[in-house]
Design a protein around this motif. Structure first.
Motif, PDB file in Angstrom:
ATOM      1  N   ILE A   1       0.848  -1.212   0.000  1.00 28.91           N
ATOM      2  CA  ILE A   1       0.000   0.000   0.000  1.00 28.91           C
ATOM      3  C   ILE A   1       0.874   1.248   0.000  1.00 28.91           C
ATOM      4  O   ILE A   1       0.608   2.220  -0.692  1.00 28.91           O
ATOM      5  N   GLY A   2       1.965   1.236   0.813  1.00 25.61           N
ATOM      6  CA  GLY A   2       2.858   2.386   0.851  1.00 25.61           C
ATOM      7  C   GLY A   2       3.504   2.657  -0.495  1.00 25.61           C
ATOM      8  O   GLY A   2       3.633   3.796  -0.930  1.00 25.61           O
ATOM      9  N   ALA A   3       3.926   1.568  -1.181  1.00 27.44           N
ATOM     10  CA  ALA A   3       4.554   1.752  -2.499  1.00 27.44           C
ATOM     11  C   ALA A   3       3.580   2.342  -3.505  1.00 27.44           C
ATOM     12  O   ALA A   3       3.921   3.217  -4.303  1.00 27.44           O
ATOM     13  N   ILE A   4       2.322   1.869  -3.454  1.00 24.48           N
ATOM     14  CA  ILE A   4       1.303   2.404  -4.374  1.00 24.48           C
ATOM     15  C   ILE A   4       1.057   3.877  -4.104  1.00 24.48           C
ATOM     16  O   ILE A   4       0.906   4.688  -5.029  1.00 24.48           O
TER      17      ILE A   4
ATOM     18  N   ALA B   1       1.526   7.003  -6.714  1.00 23.64           N
ATOM     19  CA  ALA B   1       0.416   7.906  -7.017  1.00 23.64           C
ATOM     20  C   ALA B   1       0.808   9.349  -6.787  1.00 23.64           C
ATOM     21  O   ALA B   1       0.466  10.235  -7.571  1.00 23.64           O
ATOM     22  N   ALA B   2       1.559   9.626  -5.688  1.00 25.01           N
ATOM     23  CA  ALA B   2       1.984  10.998  -5.413  1.00 25.01           C
ATOM     24  C   ALA B   2       2.904  11.528  -6.506  1.00 25.01           C
ATOM     25  O   ALA B   2       2.801  12.682  -6.926  1.00 25.01           O
ATOM     26  N   VAL B   3       3.799  10.676  -7.001  1.00 23.03           N
ATOM     27  CA  VAL B   3       4.712  11.109  -8.076  1.00 23.03           C
ATOM     28  C   VAL B   3       3.939  11.427  -9.347  1.00 23.03           C
ATOM     29  O   VAL B   3       4.188  12.423 -10.024  1.00 23.03           O
ATOM     30  N   VAL B   4       2.959  10.571  -9.680  1.00 21.14           N
ATOM     31  CA  VAL B   4       2.161  10.804 -10.892  1.00 21.14           C
ATOM     32  C   VAL B   4       1.381  12.101 -10.789  1.00 21.14           C
ATOM     33  O   VAL B   4       1.310  12.900 -11.735  1.00 21.14           O
ATOM     34  N   ILE B   5       0.778  12.356  -9.603  1.00 20.34           N
ATOM     35  CA  ILE B   5       0.005  13.593  -9.419  1.00 20.34           C
ATOM     36  C   ILE B   5       0.917  14.805  -9.543  1.00 20.34           C
ATOM     37  O   ILE B   5       0.572  15.820 -10.149  1.00 20.34           O
TER      38      ILE B   5
END
Length: 309
Positions: free
Chosen positions: A115-118, A122-126
């Motif tokens: 979950i932490g890796a996901i 997601a934060a990098v993509v945003i």
């Protein structure tokens, strides 16, 4: 054999607790006293602990000889047995504590790591998406006007103000583009200023305050008419006009031409003018509050026309 009586009981069929029931008492069952079941003539199977043998055991081998010490009779200690810790190189005498895994005996929390890796991905993509969509804000045209201030603000004395007119037009300038010194500031509290955003020059009512306009693009040297829009509280005002470092012989007159009541700044916006001699190219026009001037006025806009108006 009669109904209700199945004949003589065998030891396997005897109930050791028959004396507790009515049918057992009718058959003569009694509480045990010193062995045997509760029925008369019952076979006693009680043996002392350790009495029964489980067969002959091979004699134990002497210490140091081949063979493993054998256990003695059931319930009796084996004289040849020795604890492991008594042998050379044997296990330590202190009990070993079992190694426990972190997390109350559980293995690694792989679900939490996933979950932490996901979340990181997601934060990098945003972040990349925001950077791509908002990156164009820094590419605005240099000539685009910024949002006017809503409160009083001082201009930097080193700020260079200039204005270039379009072909065939003479320069003009708003208050917020002027270079301010000596306590002059910009404000927008009083309504009625025509400059963009309603911004005007305030704080001009003190000796040493001045505004400077660097005028670019004068195509021909000559006499021009300088118009200044100002606001007064129904009381006459004036200032010193300096062109290219030389003060005009006459002050810039900012009278109460409309005869407006004293104290009404919002209704006190008016326009005055003065002739100025400009050279071809770049010129500087300064309006200053010097000793002897009555400078209780706000300045709005300045623009040039030919001497014919």
């Amino acid at each position: 054999m009669t109904p209700g009586n199945n004949g003589a009981s065998t030891p396997e069929e005897e109930d050791p607790f028959g004396y507790l029931y009515a049918d057992g008492q009718a058959n003569g069952a009694q509480p045990p006293s010193g062995g045997g079941y509760g029925y008369p003539n019952s076979v006693s199977r009680v043996r002392a602990v350790g009495e029964r043998q489980y067969g002959q055991q091979a004699p134990p081998a002497a210490y140091g000889q081949a063979g493993v010490p054998q256990q003695g009779a059931y319930g009796q200690p084996n004289s040849h047995y020795a604890a492991p810790e008594s042998y050379p190189g044997g296990p330590p005498t202190a009990p070993q504590q079992p190694t426990r895994r972190a997390g109350n005996g559980r293995g690694p929390n792989t679900k939490g790591l996933l979950i932490g890796a996901i979340a990181v991905v997601a934060a990098v993509v945003i972040g990349i998406a925001v950077a791509m969509t908002g990156g164009g804000d820094d590419n605005k045209a240099d000539g685009q006007a910024s949002t006017p201030p809503s409160s009083t603000k001082s201009a930097s004395p080193t700020e260079q103000s200039s204005a270039s007119a379009a072909p065939g037009e003479l320069p003009k300038i708003d208050a917020k583009a002027l270079r301010l010194e000596g306590g002059a500031t910009t404000a927008s509290d009083i309504k009625g200023a025509k400059a963009e955003g309603g911004v005007y020059v305030a704080g001009f009512n003190q000796v040493g305050a001045k505004v400077t306009w660097t005028v670019n693009g004068i195509e021909e040297a000559g006499t021009y008419r300088l118009y200044v829009r100002y606001g007064i509280p129904g009381v006459d005002a004036n200032a010193t006009l300096v062109v290219n470092g030389k003060a005009n012989s006459q002050t810039l007159n900012m009278k109460n031409f409309g005869g407006l009541p004293a104290g009404d700044w919002e209704k006190g916006w008016q326009t005055t003018w003065a002739n100025v001699n400009l050279t071809k190219g770049t010129n500087t026009v300064v309006i200053a509050c010097n000793e002897g001037n009555q400078c209780n006025a706000n300045l709005d806009q300045m623009y040039l026309t030919t001497d014919e108006g």
